[in-house]
Design a protein around this motif. Structure first.
Motif, PDB file in Angstrom:
ATOM      1  N   GLU A  81      -2.720  -6.625   7.931  1.00 37.06           N
ATOM      2  CA  GLU A  81      -3.153  -6.615   9.328  1.00 37.06           C
ATOM      3  C   GLU A  81      -1.973  -6.390  10.271  1.00 37.06           C
ATOM      4  N   GLU A  82      -0.883  -7.104  10.035  1.00 31.50           N
ATOM      5  CA  GLU A  82       0.301  -6.940  10.876  1.00 31.50           C
ATOM      6  C   GLU A  82       0.896  -5.553  10.696  1.00 31.50           C
ATOM      7  N   GLY A  83       0.905  -5.068   9.452  1.00 24.62           N
ATOM      8  CA  GLY A  83       1.434  -3.739   9.190  1.00 24.62           C
ATOM      9  C   GLY A  83       0.654  -2.664   9.915  1.00 24.62           C
ATOM     10  N   LEU A  84      -0.677  -2.770   9.901  1.00 25.63           N
ATOM     11  CA  LEU A  84      -1.515  -1.800  10.607  1.00 25.63           C
ATOM     12  C   LEU A  84      -1.266  -1.865  12.104  1.00 25.63           C
ATOM     13  N   PHE A  85      -1.160  -3.081  12.635  1.00 21.93           N
ATOM     14  CA  PHE A  85      -0.916  -3.245  14.073  1.00 21.93           C
ATOM     15  C   PHE A  85       0.374  -2.541  14.482  1.00 21.93           C
ATOM     16  N   LEU A  86       1.450  -2.759  13.736  1.00 22.08           N
ATOM     17  CA  LEU A  86       2.733  -2.135  14.067  1.00 22.08           C
ATOM     18  C   LEU A  86       2.654  -0.618  13.940  1.00 22.08           C
ATOM     19  N   ALA A  87       1.986  -0.141  12.889  1.00 20.39           N
ATOM     20  CA  ALA A  87       1.876   1.306  12.668  1.00 20.39           C
ATOM     21  C   ALA A  87       1.112   1.993  13.791  1.00 20.39           C
ATOM     22  N   LEU A  88       0.136   1.293  14.372  1.00 22.83           N
ATOM     23  CA  LEU A  88      -0.665   1.870  15.448  1.00 22.83           C
ATOM     24  C   LEU A  88       0.013   1.758  16.809  1.00 22.83           C
ATOM     25  N   GLN A  89       0.882   0.750  16.976  1.00 23.99           N
ATOM     26  CA  GLN A  89       1.481   0.484  18.280  1.00 23.99           C
ATOM     27  C   GLN A  89       2.800   1.212  18.494  1.00 23.99           C
ATOM     28  N   ASN A  90       3.487   1.586  17.422  1.00 23.36           N
ATOM     29  CA  ASN A  90       4.825   2.149  17.540  1.00 23.36           C
ATOM     30  C   ASN A  90       4.900   3.508  16.856  1.00 23.36           C
ATOM     31  N   ILE A  91       5.955   4.225  17.167  1.00 21.40           N
ATOM     32  CA  ILE A  91       6.201   5.516  16.526  1.00 21.40           C
ATOM     33  C   ILE A  91       7.348   5.357  15.546  1.00 21.40           C
ATOM     34  N   TYR A  92       7.076   5.652  14.276  1.00 16.67           N
ATOM     35  CA  TYR A  92       8.085   5.522  13.221  1.00 16.67           C
ATOM     36  C   TYR A  92       8.377   6.885  12.607  1.00 16.67           C
ATOM     37  N   ASP A  93       9.565   6.987  12.030  1.00 16.44           N
ATOM     38  CA  ASP A  93       9.923   8.217  11.320  1.00 16.44           C
ATOM     39  C   ASP A  93       9.346   8.220   9.907  1.00 16.44           C
ATOM     40  N   ALA A  94       9.134   7.033   9.339  1.00 15.71           N
ATOM     41  CA  ALA A  94       8.503   6.909   8.027  1.00 15.71           C
ATOM     42  C   ALA A  94       8.002   5.476   7.852  1.00 15.71           C
ATOM     43  N   ILE A  95       7.004   5.320   6.971  1.00 10.05           N
ATOM     44  CA  ILE A  95       6.455   4.007   6.659  1.00 10.05           C
ATOM     45  C   ILE A  95       6.551   3.787   5.155  1.00 10.05           C
ATOM     46  N   ILE A  96       7.124   2.641   4.750  1.00  8.73           N
ATOM     47  CA  ILE A  96       7.183   2.238   3.341  1.00  8.73           C
ATOM     48  C   ILE A  96       6.127   1.163   3.174  1.00  8.73           C
ATOM     49  N   LEU A  97       5.140   1.432   2.332  1.00  3.71           N
ATOM     50  CA  LEU A  97       3.911   0.645   2.340  1.00  3.71           C
ATOM     51  C   LEU A  97       3.559   0.161   0.935  1.00  3.71           C
ATOM     52  N   ASP A  98       3.563  -1.155   0.747  1.00  3.48           N
ATOM     53  CA  ASP A  98       3.120  -1.737  -0.510  1.00  3.48           C
ATOM     54  C   ASP A  98       1.612  -1.526  -0.650  1.00  3.48           C
ATOM     55  N   VAL A  99       1.161  -1.277  -1.856  1.00  2.00           N
ATOM     56  CA  VAL A  99      -0.276  -1.063  -2.070  1.00  2.00           C
ATOM     57  C   VAL A  99      -1.039  -2.377  -2.021  1.00  2.00           C
ATOM     58  N   MET A 100      -0.574  -3.372  -2.770  1.00  2.00           N
ATOM     59  CA  MET A 100      -1.281  -4.648  -2.868  1.00  2.00           C
ATOM     60  C   MET A 100      -0.769  -5.602  -1.790  1.00  2.00           C
ATOM     61  N   LEU A 101      -1.580  -5.794  -0.742  1.00  2.00           N
ATOM     62  CA  LEU A 101      -1.195  -6.641   0.380  1.00  2.00           C
ATOM     63  C   LEU A 101      -2.325  -7.620   0.701  1.00  2.00           C
ATOM     64  N   PRO A 102      -1.991  -8.799   1.203  1.00  2.00           N
ATOM     65  CA  PRO A 102      -3.047  -9.722   1.637  1.00  2.00           C
ATOM     66  C   PRO A 102      -3.739  -9.222   2.900  1.00  2.00           C
ATOM     67  N   GLY A 103      -5.053  -9.386   2.945  1.00  2.25           N
ATOM     68  CA  GLY A 103      -5.815  -9.028   4.131  1.00  2.25           C
ATOM     69  C   GLY A 103      -6.319  -7.597   4.135  1.00  2.25           C
TER      70      GLY A 103
END
Length: 222
Positions: free
Chosen positions: A33-55
């Motif tokens: 949930e926090e990861g999605l919030f940050l990804a939607l609110q900010n502009i990043y050059d790349a995202i490193i994303l774990d597959v298995m996450l809580p929520g």
């Protein structure tokens, strides 16, 4: 350059931040949930994303950001090495896959490869916009073949605008990226630096390329 790292294993997250922070600015989250919030609110050059996450898992996150037309390169991290999982991640909008455990050198190499493919990073760390060239290694700037002197923050501001040319950037996004939330300055500094940057580019006619979007922020014309 700024990365978002979403990983629920706290020790691994700290290790990745240590590995990457000498080369990149890092934002991080430990749940979906926090990861999605940050990804939607900010502009990043790349995202490193774990597959298995809580929520919310990494597959859900990448689908959501792609629906919002956010095309930031995504590197999936997973303990699973099955062909089915790799194909699923790429089909959902991921750009690359890295299986745990991994070496620090491979993580950096994968990220650099993603950034090169997206145009955010070149082997010479040089970015161009029309007649403007930025040389990342030495922070030098050439405009129509003439060197100009920018302060460190002016350079970061121009670099951020070029990386996101054609995109409206809010004052909040610019402030967060260039100065950071822990800065002693206020958001009003953004307008001041935009003014100064335009002045530096005015002799070459590029000052009008930085457009003011009234009530929102700024955009560098594409």
């Amino acid at each position: 350059m700024r990365l978002l790292v979403v990983e629920d294993h706290v020790d691994l997250l700290k290790s990745m931040i240590d590995i990457l922070s000498d080369e990149f600015e890092i934002d991080s989250a430990t749940d979906g949930e926090e990861g999605l919030f940050l990804a939607l609110q900010n502009i990043y050059d790349a995202i490193i994303l774990d597959v298995m996450l809580p929520g919310m898992d990494g597959f859900d996150i990448v689908q959501r950001i792609r629906k919002e037309e956010i095309d930031t390169p995504v590197l999936f991290l997973t303990a699973k090495d099955s062909l089915e999982d790799r194909v699923k991640g790429l089909d959902f909008g991921g750009d690359d896959y890295l299986v745990k455990p991994f070496y620090a050198s491979e993580l950096k190499a994968r990220i650099r490869a993603l950034l090169r493919r997206s145009g955010s990073f070149t082997t010479k760390q040089t970015i161009c916009y029309r007649g403007i060239e930025l040389y990342g290694k030495d922070k030098d700037v050439m405009v129509d073949g003439h060197p100009i002197k920018l302060t460190a923050k002016q350079y970061e501001l121009l670099e951020y605008l070029i990386h996101n040319k054609g995109t409206i950037l809010t004052k909040e996004q610019i402030y967060d990226r260039v100065w950071g939330f822990d800065s002693d300055t206020t958001i009003a500094i953004v307008e001041v630096f935009i003014h100064h940057l335009r002045k530096k580019l005015e002799p070459f006619g590029y000052h009008t390329d930085i457009q003011t979007v009234r009530g929102v922020g700024y955009r560098l014309t594409d």
